[in-house]
Write an enzyme that holds these catalytic residues in place. Structure first.
Site, PDB file in Angstrom:
ATOM      1  CB  SER A 153     -23.023 -27.022   5.844  1.00  0.00           C
ATOM      2  OG  SER A 153     -22.083 -26.685   5.072  1.00  0.00           O
ATOM      3  CG  HIS A 166     -25.173 -24.800   1.002  1.00  0.00           C
ATOM      4  ND1 HIS A 166     -24.579 -24.177   2.043  1.00  0.00           N
ATOM      5  CD2 HIS A 166     -24.761 -26.325   1.512  1.00  0.00           C
ATOM      6  CE1 HIS A 166     -23.747 -24.698   2.813  1.00  0.00           C
ATOM      7  NE2 HIS A 166     -24.054 -26.179   2.571  1.00  0.00           N
ATOM      8  CG  ASP A 202     -24.042 -20.911   2.523  1.00  0.00           C
ATOM      9  OD1 ASP A 202     -24.299 -21.442   1.415  1.00  0.00           O
ATOM     10  OD2 ASP A 202     -23.795 -21.421   3.408  1.00  0.00           O
TER      11      ASP A 202
END
Length: 403
Positions: free
Chosen positions: A267, A93, A58
């Site tokens: 996600s 994120h 990520d």
């Protein structure tokens, strides 16, 4: 909704707003629906993911967040060189996804903050993506030197001992290097989980949403997102790559600097499924990726009519049921064993090993030969008929003379 494609990859989730840094009780309360849907309290009586490492490919993970402290190992940064020197990554994120997988909360008894699906698992942070607001974002998504960061990240995670690899990222085009890296990971017993993508409102030929990679590669657990009613979220890609689904709307998670965020996307659903895979691998470390996937699919709830559809796959993951199914599958192997079992690598009936001779026949010549054979057969029948008639005539002539 985040959607950026090109040389790089896109984050398969969007963050909606930050929660006030205050009451951790509010944070845990915001997770109540997910905890109930996945039946986590029941699953935790069997496994909490201890001893398992989940690689989070990520934007990076904040190892100092109070809900992740002590559980994160910062690995390699494959985006190095995209940002100007001295730029600190935001790691928003990635931290968010890691908390959904392995957040352990904080405070007395860990009852405050984010609790992940596998709170005793470890996280290996592998940076393979930049956040939109990072200054090197455009260069990262256009420079060919970053084209295979996902493939390199997968191989790195495998070599670093990951048991599960979470990829809450997506791209439209696949590469040969990514396919080879996935094959390498599966051959090493590593479970790969990836987001189906957030282009669900964009149809291809009116039949299905676009395929997303690495989720669409064979062997990868492709995850769709559901809404609060456990139906396909409108943004979630729907196509035949989707294997299972998980909640993906209004999902509470952690952010850098001890913040908390709420968001939606495939996600988040992917991170939850990676957590369930970690629970299974903790209890059955030698279970192969195909059998882990089987445990996830066979135990899914809210199954669509007929047992499968392209919206939510085989249904919504259920951690408690998945562990029960894994226990049933634990005594099985992908291939049969025993004295009477045939080795598929060897020829049948004691035949000789070696290359197989392939005979290529020209259809036009076969047709010609067939026609010639048919004509010859007809000619032979005609000749026999003539001979038969002549023989009868001769016999009649002889009989007349004798008379």
């Amino acid at each position: 909704m985040l959607s950026r494609f090109g040389v790089g990859v896109a984050l398969a989730g969007v963050l909606l707003f930050t929660a006030p840094p205050a009451q951790a009780d509010d944070v845990r309360g915001g997770q109540r629906a997910v905890i109930k849907t996945l039946r986590l309290p029941e699953a935790w009586r069997t496994s909490k993911g201890a001893g398992v490492t989940v690689a989070v490919l990520d934007s990076g993970v904040d190892p100092r967040h109070r809900d992740l402290a002590g559980s994160v190992r910062v690995g390699k940064d494959f985006t190095e060189g995209a940002n100007p020197p001295g730029t600190s990554p935001s790691r928003l994120h990635g931290t968010y996804m890691a908390s959904l997988i392995a957040g352990h909360g904080h405070g007395p008894g860990g009852k405050r903050g984010i609790i992940g699906v596998a709170p005793e698992a470890d996280v290996l942070s592998v940076r393979v993506i930049l956040e939109d607001e990072e200054p090197g974002f455009r260069e990262f998504n256009s420079d060919e030197r970053f084209e295979n960061v996902v493939a390199r990240g997968i191989r790195y995670a495998v070599d670093e001992g990951a048991d599960v690899i979470n990829m809450s990222i997506s791209k439209q085009l696949a590469t040969r290097e990514e396919r080879a890296a996935i094959r390498y990971a599966i051959s090493r017993g590593v479970v790969l989980v990836a987001a189906a993508g957030n282009e669900g409102d964009r149809k291809t030929d009116g039949a299905f949403a676009p395929y997303s990679y690495p989720a669409a590669f064979p062997g990868v657990v492709s995850v769709g997102a559901t809404d609060r009613r456990l139906r396909r979220a409108t943004f979630s890609n729907w196509n035949s790559s989707v294997l299972v689904a998980a909640p993906g709307v209004d999902i509470m998670g952690a952010g850098p600097g001890d913040e908390y965020w709420v968001g939606r996307g495939t996600s988040q659903a992917t991170a939850l499924v990676s957590g369930v895979a970690a629970l299974i691998k903790a209890e059955y470390p030698d279970m192969s990726p195909p059998l882990v996937a089987r445990a996830l699919t066979d135990s899914a709830t809210d199954r669509p009519p007929g047992g499968y559809d392209t919206a939510t796959g085989f249904g919504v993951v259920n951690a408690a049921r998945a562990l029960t199914e894994a226990a049933r599958l634990a005594g099985h192997t992908e291939a049969a064993t025993g004295l009477d079992v045939h080795d598929p690598a060897r020829p049948l009936a004691g035949g000789q090993e070696g290359p197989v001779t392939v005979i290529v026949r020209d259809d036009r010549l076969v047709t010609l030969y067939t026609a010639i054979s048919a004509a010859a057969g007809a000619g032979a029948l005609a000749s026999l008929s003539v001979i038969f008639v002549l023989v009868r005539r001769v016999r009649r002539a002889q009989m007349s003379q004798d008379a």
